[in-house]
Design a protein around this motif. Structure first.
Motif, PDB file in Angstrom:
ATOM      1  N   MET A 190      -3.334   5.249 -12.620  1.00  0.00           N
ATOM      2  CA  MET A 190      -1.934   5.493 -12.897  1.00  0.00           C
ATOM      3  C   MET A 190      -1.797   6.255 -14.105  1.00  0.00           C
ATOM      4  SD  MET A 190      -0.133   3.801 -10.704  1.00  0.00           S
ATOM      5  CE  MET A 190       1.673   3.347 -11.481  1.00  0.00           C
TER       6      MET A 190
ATOM      7  N   TYR B  45       3.663  -2.476 -10.532  1.00  0.00           N
ATOM      8  CA  TYR B  45       2.979  -1.609 -11.270  1.00  0.00           C
ATOM      9  C   TYR B  45       1.580  -2.119 -11.316  1.00  0.00           C
ATOM     10  CZ  TYR B  45       0.714   1.081 -15.150  1.00  0.00           C
ATOM     11  OH  TYR B  45       0.181   2.058 -16.034  1.00  0.00           O
TER      12      TYR B  45
ATOM     13  N   PRO C 201       1.449   3.040  -3.628  1.00  0.00           N
ATOM     14  CA  PRO C 201       0.424   3.810  -4.444  1.00  0.00           C
ATOM     15  C   PRO C 201      -0.079   5.144  -3.413  1.00  0.00           C
ATOM     16  CG  PRO C 201      -0.400   1.847  -3.568  1.00  0.00           C
ATOM     17  CD  PRO C 201       1.380   1.814  -3.514  1.00  0.00           C
TER      18      PRO C 201
ATOM     19  N   ILE D 184      -4.993   2.695  -7.512  1.00  0.00           N
ATOM     20  CA  ILE D 184      -5.260   4.206  -7.789  1.00  0.00           C
ATOM     21  C   ILE D 184      -5.031   4.246  -9.324  1.00  0.00           C
ATOM     22  CG2 ILE D 184      -4.021   5.194  -5.621  1.00  0.00           C
ATOM     23  CD1 ILE D 184      -1.449   5.368  -7.348  1.00  0.00           C
TER      24      ILE D 184
ATOM     25  N   ASN E  58      -0.163  -1.232  -7.974  1.00  0.00           N
ATOM     26  CA  ASN E  58      -0.641   0.065  -7.877  1.00  0.00           C
ATOM     27  C   ASN E  58      -1.947   0.394  -8.521  1.00  0.00           C
ATOM     28  OD1 ASN E  58       1.642   0.581  -6.423  1.00  0.00           O
ATOM     29  ND2 ASN E  58       2.727   1.405  -8.023  1.00  0.00           N
ATOM     30  N   SER E  59      -1.877  -0.350  -9.919  1.00  0.00           N
ATOM     31  CA  SER E  59      -3.080   0.186 -11.016  1.00  0.00           C
ATOM     32  C   SER E  59      -4.516  -0.478 -10.279  1.00  0.00           C
ATOM     33  CB  SER E  59      -2.911  -0.132 -12.050  1.00  0.00           C
ATOM     34  OG  SER E  59      -2.536  -1.702 -12.390  1.00  0.00           O
TER      35      SER E  59
ATOM     36  N   ASN F 145       0.807  -1.339  -0.090  1.00  0.00           N
ATOM     37  CA  ASN F 145      -0.070  -0.142  -0.028  1.00  0.00           C
ATOM     38  C   ASN F 145       0.750   1.143   0.021  1.00  0.00           C
ATOM     39  OD1 ASN F 145      -2.475  -1.639   0.072  1.00  0.00           O
ATOM     40  ND2 ASN F 145      -2.473  -1.344   2.230  1.00  0.00           N
TER      41      ASN F 145
END
Length: 200
Positions: free
Chosen positions: A50, A41, A14, A48, A44-45, A11
């Motif tokens: 990107m 990546y 991001p 949130i 993260n996507s 976490n």
């Protein structure tokens, strides 16, 4: 339970990306040092958007080749780029190093090379650190493989960044139930891995 053990590690990046000030439509530039095939990546996507993020990954050529093939076949439209030559990047906003620095033989030189780009911040996650001097051991949790592995002195890493004008602004630890370092001398035992955020 496994997800819970890694939730804080996953976490942090991001959250950092989402909190960065991006005025006038400026793109955010992230270098994932030791980013393997791009799993971070994808993590993260999931959390949130990107959009507006240029995301570079640097790792071993063989590992990056697997990542390139995955992203080409997946049809994902994203700003992921795999780079072998770090000097091809002029500047970045965030350098992320997730559980990777411990595998770099000359980690001091690697950090110095990254600092030349003068990122706004460095986020190191999931690195074992303690009050003892830095030492090397072997990672033996994969059948048939032994990998050299640094366990760092926290103060040494903090001083490396401080000497280049970065200050430690955040530190946390990760519960690591799967790592057993009880075979070490007592002063070298580390229970949890650390996350550190340095700011310029």
């Amino acid at each position: 339970p496994v997800a819970g053990c890694r939730s804080q590690i996953v976490n942090l990046l991001p959250l950092l990306i989402a909190s960065m000030d991006r005025r006038d439509g400026q793109r955010l530039r992230v270098l994932d040092f030791g980013g393997a095939g791009g799993q971070t990546y994808l993590d993260n996507s999931d959390m949130i958007s990107m959009e507006g993020v240029d995301y570079w990954i640097h790792d071993l050529p063989e590992t990056m080749s697997v990542g390139k093939q995955f992203f080409e076949r997946s049809g994902l439209t994203c700003q992921v780029r795999f780079i072998e030559d770090l000097s091809s990047i002029n500047a970045v906003d965030i350098v992320y190093c997730g559980s990777a620095l411990q595998y770099i033989p000359d980690y001091r030189s690697a950090l110095a090379q990254l600092m030349i780009m003068r990122p706004k911040c460095f986020l190191l996650t999931d690195h074992f650190m303690g009050r003892h001097p830095t030492f090397a051991t072997a990672q033996v949790n994969m059948r048939g493989r032994r990998m050299a592995y640094w366990i760092f002195q926290l103060d040494e890493i903090v001083e490396l960044f401080k000497a280049r004008g970065y200050r430690l602004v955040y530190k946390s630890s990760n519960y690591q139930p799967y790592h057993d370092l009880n075979n070490f001398d007592e002063r070298y035992r580390v229970r949890d891995s650390s996350n550190l955020l340095f700011w310029d």
